[in-house]
Design a protein around this motif. Sequence first.
Motif, mmCIF file in Angstrom:
data_model
loop_
_atom_site.group_PDB
_atom_site.id
_atom_site.type_symbol
_atom_site.label_atom_id
_atom_site.label_comp_id
_atom_site.label_asym_id
_atom_site.label_seq_id
_atom_site.Cartn_x
_atom_site.Cartn_y
_atom_site.Cartn_z
ATOM 1 N N ASP A 142 -24.359 -8.049 6.626
ATOM 2 C CA ASP A 142 -25.536 -8.897 6.451
ATOM 3 C C ASP A 142 -26.798 -8.285 7.042
ATOM 4 O O ASP A 142 -27.769 -8.994 7.320
ATOM 5 C CB ASP A 142 -25.290 -10.268 7.096
ATOM 6 N N GLY A 143 -26.803 -6.984 7.241
ATOM 7 C CA GLY A 143 -27.949 -6.308 7.823
ATOM 8 C C GLY A 143 -27.732 -6.021 9.304
ATOM 9 O O GLY A 143 -26.930 -6.676 9.969
ATOM 10 N N PRO A 144 -28.443 -5.035 9.829
ATOM 11 C CA PRO A 144 -28.247 -4.652 11.227
ATOM 12 C C PRO A 144 -28.773 -5.700 12.197
ATOM 13 O O PRO A 144 -29.819 -6.301 11.970
ATOM 14 C CB PRO A 144 -29.032 -3.345 11.342
ATOM 15 N N PHE A 145 -28.032 -5.901 13.275
ATOM 16 C CA PHE A 145 -28.481 -6.777 14.344
ATOM 17 C C PHE A 145 -28.097 -6.144 15.684
ATOM 18 O O PHE A 145 -27.152 -5.347 15.770
ATOM 19 C CB PHE A 145 -27.868 -8.177 14.222
ATOM 20 N N ALA A 146 -28.862 -6.477 16.704
ATOM 21 C CA ALA A 146 -28.635 -5.899 18.027
ATOM 22 C C ALA A 146 -27.599 -6.713 18.787
ATOM 23 O O ALA A 146 -27.606 -7.945 18.765
ATOM 24 C CB ALA A 146 -29.940 -5.828 18.810
ATOM 25 N N LEU A 147 -26.726 -6.013 19.471
ATOM 26 C CA LEU A 147 -25.769 -6.634 20.368
ATOM 27 C C LEU A 147 -26.430 -6.870 21.732
ATOM 28 O O LEU A 147 -27.495 -6.308 22.015
ATOM 29 C CB LEU A 147 -24.550 -5.730 20.527
ATOM 30 N N PRO A 148 -25.841 -7.687 22.589
ATOM 31 C CA PRO A 148 -26.430 -7.906 23.911
ATOM 32 C C PRO A 148 -26.576 -6.594 24.685
ATOM 33 O O PRO A 148 -25.650 -5.779 24.704
ATOM 34 C CB PRO A 148 -25.416 -8.839 24.595
ATOM 35 N N PRO A 149 -27.708 -6.365 25.317
ATOM 36 C CA PRO A 149 -27.885 -5.136 26.106
ATOM 37 C C PRO A 149 -26.895 -5.079 27.257
ATOM 38 O O PRO A 149 -26.580 -6.096 27.892
ATOM 39 C CB PRO A 149 -29.317 -5.253 26.627
ATOM 40 N N VAL A 150 -26.397 -3.880 27.527
ATOM 41 C CA VAL A 150 -25.483 -3.655 28.638
ATOM 42 C C VAL A 150 -26.251 -2.946 29.755
ATOM 43 O O VAL A 150 -26.801 -1.857 29.551
ATOM 44 C CB VAL A 150 -24.284 -2.791 28.214
ATOM 45 N N GLU A 151 -26.293 -3.560 30.919
ATOM 46 C CA GLU A 151 -26.933 -2.945 32.086
ATOM 47 C C GLU A 151 -25.924 -2.031 32.769
ATOM 48 O O GLU A 151 -24.760 -2.395 32.966
ATOM 49 C CB GLU A 151 -27.404 -4.026 33.047
ATOM 50 N N ILE A 152 -26.379 -0.835 33.127
ATOM 51 C CA ILE A 152 -25.497 0.211 33.646
ATOM 52 C C ILE A 152 -25.862 0.498 35.099
ATOM 53 O O ILE A 152 -26.994 0.897 35.393
ATOM 54 C CB ILE A 152 -25.645 1.486 32.796
#
Length: 316
Positions: A200-210
């Motif tokens: 359904d199109g690109p979407f961002a996943l939750p950012p991962v803090e490192i």
Amino acid sequence: MADLDRVLVLAGGMTPEHEVSVRSGRRVAQSLRRLGVETQTADVDSALLGTLSEDPPQVVFPALHGAAGEDGAVREILELCGVPYVGAPPAACRVAFAKPTAKALVAQHGVHVPRGVTLPKSAFHDLGAPALVERVVATLGTPLFVKPDQGGSAFGATSVDSTDELSAALVSCFAYSDAAVIEERVAGTEIAVGVLDIGDGPFALPPVEIVPDGGVYDYTARYTPGRTEFFCPARLPDETVRLATETALTAHRALGLRDVSRTDLIVDNDGRARFLEVNVAPGMTETSTFPLAVSAAGFDFDVVCRDLAHRALLRR
């Protein structure tokens, strides 16, 4: 999904990232098998063309990191053989794999990038290393960060606080590449933002803090369980998270990527997301950020792997 029943996972490769690729490929293959998909694994070697020609799989799932796996070469071969595959097409891979090129292109789309220069090893030989090192420091100042212009897993990447350290960092960098990216080292929060498209199109996943325990997210910190603490979603204000995810989506689209990508960013002290680099074949190991973000978004990693393979099959 019943028509997806035979997938070949490519893993390994002749790069310093061989072991990481093997671990990524193993995890993807296990995920597909758990859902009843017949799955084989193979390395990129002299038997591959025969396999693709004589007994072609329905879909190839590249889990290759580093050169060949991410520079577009293997994907060109898959195109020649008419085998559908998961991930970005060859031209997009070539652009994304060349870090200076990717950085310049996303900057044209309004993305913040660190100041820096890219210099080949020959420049230090021909112009004199001490004088050129001094000029770089005079222009960019310190602290700096040095990394190869291609490749991943932090091989040849070094944090630099002085002119003397820059010289040593360049020696380490040139062991992995013939050109070095030298950038200002931005203070802030390091995050990774995955982008996923399962139809359904690109979407961002939750950012991962490192948060590596030694302060540096090097190879050991990346792939040794317990050496890095991850927070997903990242401990950032909602507006900062929104800007970071928009940055990753902009990079994904600007570079012509497909299916999956992972953008590495530093959120500086002013809340700006600074683009570092993008990865067209995110790590899929037990310590990689992409599977962590998939789970945090509420998706089943096994199902995502199957859906990515099915999406590739539909492109056929």
